[in-house]
Design a protein around this motif. Structure first.
Motif, PDB file in Angstrom:
ATOM      1  N   SER A  60       0.935  -1.316  -0.097  1.00  0.00           N
ATOM      2  CA  SER A  60       0.091  -0.056  -0.016  1.00  0.00           C
ATOM      3  C   SER A  60       0.917   1.331  -0.072  1.00  0.00           C
ATOM      4  CB  SER A  60      -0.961   0.191   1.349  1.00  0.00           C
ATOM      5  OG  SER A  60      -1.536  -1.073   1.226  1.00  0.00           O
ATOM      6  N   HIS A  78       3.145  10.823   1.145  1.00  0.00           N
ATOM      7  CA  HIS A  78       4.077  11.371   0.241  1.00  0.00           C
ATOM      8  C   HIS A  78       5.310  11.964   0.604  1.00  0.00           C
ATOM      9  CE1 HIS A  78       3.770  13.647  -3.901  1.00  0.00           C
ATOM     10  NE2 HIS A  78       4.890  12.963  -3.784  1.00  0.00           N
ATOM     11  N   THR A  82       1.527   3.943 -12.055  1.00  0.00           N
ATOM     12  CA  THR A  82       0.447   4.985 -11.990  1.00  0.00           C
ATOM     13  C   THR A  82      -0.321   4.720 -13.536  1.00  0.00           C
ATOM     14  OG1 THR A  82       1.840   6.818 -12.641  1.00  0.00           O
ATOM     15  CG2 THR A  82       1.407   6.482 -10.467  1.00  0.00           C
ATOM     16  N   GLY A 126      -2.287   2.603 -14.578  1.00  0.00           N
ATOM     17  CA  GLY A 126      -4.073   2.119 -14.671  1.00  0.00           C
ATOM     18  C   GLY A 126      -4.007   0.828 -15.253  1.00  0.00           C
ATOM     19  N   PHE A 177      -7.885   2.939 -14.227  1.00  0.00           N
ATOM     20  CA  PHE A 177      -7.908   4.452 -13.896  1.00  0.00           C
ATOM     21  C   PHE A 177      -7.019   5.039 -15.081  1.00  0.00           C
ATOM     22  CE2 PHE A 177      -4.771   2.756 -10.801  1.00  0.00           C
ATOM     23  CZ  PHE A 177      -3.528   3.352 -11.328  1.00  0.00           C
ATOM     24  N   GLU A 229      -3.370   9.290 -12.396  1.00  0.00           N
ATOM     25  CA  GLU A 229      -4.327   9.866 -11.516  1.00  0.00           C
ATOM     26  C   GLU A 229      -4.310   9.085 -10.252  1.00  0.00           C
ATOM     27  OE1 GLU A 229      -8.127  10.001 -12.957  1.00  0.00           O
ATOM     28  OE2 GLU A 229      -7.979  11.366 -14.281  1.00  0.00           O
ATOM     29  N   GLN A 230      -3.862   7.792 -10.026  1.00  0.00           N
ATOM     30  CA  GLN A 230      -3.631   7.118  -9.069  1.00  0.00           C
ATOM     31  C   GLN A 230      -2.474   6.077  -9.042  1.00  0.00           C
ATOM     32  OE1 GLN A 230      -7.454   4.879  -8.006  1.00  0.00           O
ATOM     33  NE2 GLN A 230      -8.594   6.138  -9.323  1.00  0.00           N
ATOM     34  N   TRP A 231      -1.923   5.459  -7.830  1.00  0.00           N
ATOM     35  CA  TRP A 231      -1.222   4.411  -7.730  1.00  0.00           C
ATOM     36  C   TRP A 231      -1.926   3.134  -7.653  1.00  0.00           C
ATOM     37  CZ3 TRP A 231       0.778   0.997  -4.106  1.00  0.00           C
ATOM     38  CH2 TRP A 231       2.060   0.741  -4.144  1.00  0.00           C
ATOM     39  N   ALA A 232      -1.268   2.109  -8.084  1.00  0.00           N
ATOM     40  CA  ALA A 232      -1.649   0.593  -8.005  1.00  0.00           C
ATOM     41  C   ALA A 232      -0.239  -0.114  -8.474  1.00  0.00           C
ATOM     42  CB  ALA A 232      -2.766   0.246  -8.866  1.00  0.00           C
ATOM     43  N   LYS A 257       3.757   9.520  -6.722  1.00  0.00           N
ATOM     44  CA  LYS A 257       2.348   9.084  -6.086  1.00  0.00           C
ATOM     45  C   LYS A 257       2.671   8.393  -4.712  1.00  0.00           C
ATOM     46  CE  LYS A 257      -0.982  10.938  -8.664  1.00  0.00           C
ATOM     47  NZ  LYS A 257      -1.445  12.179  -8.509  1.00  0.00           N
TER      48      LYS A 257
END
Length: 445
Positions: A4, A8, A136, A138, A163, A167-170, A282
């Protein structure tokens, strides 16, 4: 290995004047060796760790030691030159390789991936190389499949993005596999050739390479798994190359120190590229590395988890302390050991170890815990089996848990514990589950 995102942290001061030194055991003082040995030995005694550990300060080894066996069947001990699969720690080498290509004008990290891989799905139209480096993009894990061979292949599947890029972190292993495939198409070399010629040879990392169960690799550790009745050989039916540029490299603790010194000593990348590699985008993730504050110290770190192997490496640039832990017995303690060793190296009190030692319970005692327990969103069944309980989950999965007291049970390869307690009638009907800092309570049906 998925983790997770944390807080930042953007600005990363870096020392750029390191030198790669010749390391040997004479650099270890008895005081340092004893203090650090006291951290590791309890994990080894509890059969929660087999592997090699190294701690360095100011480019000098202060502790380096192997624990347990590289090969249990032949009684070959682990050592500082034993070679371990480093799993997802591979990603930092892939990131550095991409940045090397950028330094040489072969690509730009803000280029679109489809510039180099035109067959990528239409949903990837806005995905850049930098998005892949920073998790990032998506893209989904099922958006492509890597097939090792001669030649290797990347088979794309047109799947919608999770995404919009950036825009997001995964965390995604596939993103780093795509980077390795892109590197091959851009450089004209295989991933293994590029990393060997441009990183391993210049840094004299002679104990590092790409995993394969076909090739003969001297001093390679065998991978093990904590089974229901003792340590077992890890599953070797999978192709060790399948992790590719995301998780298939092997190395040793001494080689990883050479990497650490070379990378952060400015021997590999231009200063701007090194800043890019160690500046989070991110969460705490930069390019193949996590960067954050830990107990007040700036830490650059990544771990790895594969079948039969665990790894963790942390570098503290403000203090010039490096901690490397490589294991060939799956478990949950490499990260905890890294933090404890770092605390001692910083002159601080280490955290209390989460040691679990198996005890024996009679069949009669185990039988009183049998039954199905209902939790808020799922149920699980406890089944006595031999010297342990077998947890059966709703989805068909199972997990063996072992007694450390007459009411507490733990998993050997995963950070999961259970605790039974009595109701007002003195019956064991309450079950608590602890995992990753969370606690849930269930009741027997």
């Amino acid at each position: 290995m998925t983790r997770s995102p944390k807080r930042h942290f953007r600005t990363v001061p870096l020392a750029i004047a390191f030198a790669i030194l010749v390391h040997n055991s004479s650099a270890q003082s008895p005081r340092d060796r004893d203090r650090l040995q006291r951290i590791v030995q309890p994990y080894a005694d509890a059969q929660m760790f087999m592997g090699s550990v190294l701690v360095a300060e100011n480019g000098k080894i202060i502790f380096s030691k192997g624990y347990g066996m590289a090969d249990l069947e032949w009684n070959v001990p682990n050592s500082p030159t034993t070679r371990f699969n480093i799993a997802s720690m591979t990603k930092q080498f892939t990131a550095a390789s991409i940045l090397l290509l950028e330094d040489r004008g072969k690509l730009k990290t803000d280029d679109l991936v489809k510039k180099y891989l035109p067959d990528a799905p239409a949903s990837w139209d806005k995905v850049t190389i930098y998005h892949l480096l920073t998790h990032t993009s998506g893209i989904r894990e099922d958006a492509a499949k890597y097939e090792p061979g001669t030649p290797d292949k990347l088979v794309f599947n047109d799947r919608p993005l999770n995404f919009q890029p950036g825009e997001q972190w995964a965390y995604t292993n596939l993103g780093y596999i795509v980077l390795g495939y892109l590197l091959e198409r851009t450089s004209g070399q295989t991933y293994e050739e590029f990393v060997r010629e441009n990183i391993f040879k210049p840094l004299e990392m002679n104990d590092s390479g790409l995993m394969s169960f076909v090739n003969i690799i001297p001093r390679r550790a065998s991978g093990y798994w904590p089974g229901n009745n003792g340590i077992e050989n890890a599953d070797r039916s999978f192709d060790a190359r399948i992790g590719f540029s995301s998780g298939s490299l092997y190395s040793s603790t001494e080689d990883l120190l050479r990497w650490n010194e070379g990378l952060f000593g400015g021997k590999l990348l231009k200063p701007a590229s090194l800043r890019k590699m160690t500046t989070p985008f991110k969460g705490d993730y930069a390019c193949g590395l996590y960067v954050k504050r830990a107990n007040g110290h700036l830490m650059i770190e990544h771990d790895g988890n594969n079948i039969g192997f665990n790894a963790d490496m942390a570098y503290y640039p403000e203090d010039r302390i490096a901690v490397i832990v490589l294991a060939n017995l799956n478990g949950t303690v490499t990260g905890e050991m890294t933090r404890a060793l770092a605390a001692v190296a910083h002159g601080e009190a280490p955290p209390i170890p989460s040691l679990h030692k198996e005890i024996s319970l009679s069949k009669e005692v185990l039988a009183r815990y049998a039954g199905t327990y209902q939790f808020p969103h799922y149920s699980l069944k406890m089944v006595p089996e031999g010297n342990h309980l077998l947890v059966e989950f709703d989805n068909g999965g199972t997990l063996a848990v072992f007694p450390e007291s007459d009411t507490k049970f733990f998993s050997k390869p995963w950070p999961t514990q259970f605790e039974f307690s009595k109701n007002e009638h003195g019956e064991f009907t309450i079950l608590k589950r602890y995992q990753d800092g969370a606690e849930e309570t269930g009741a027997k049906n």
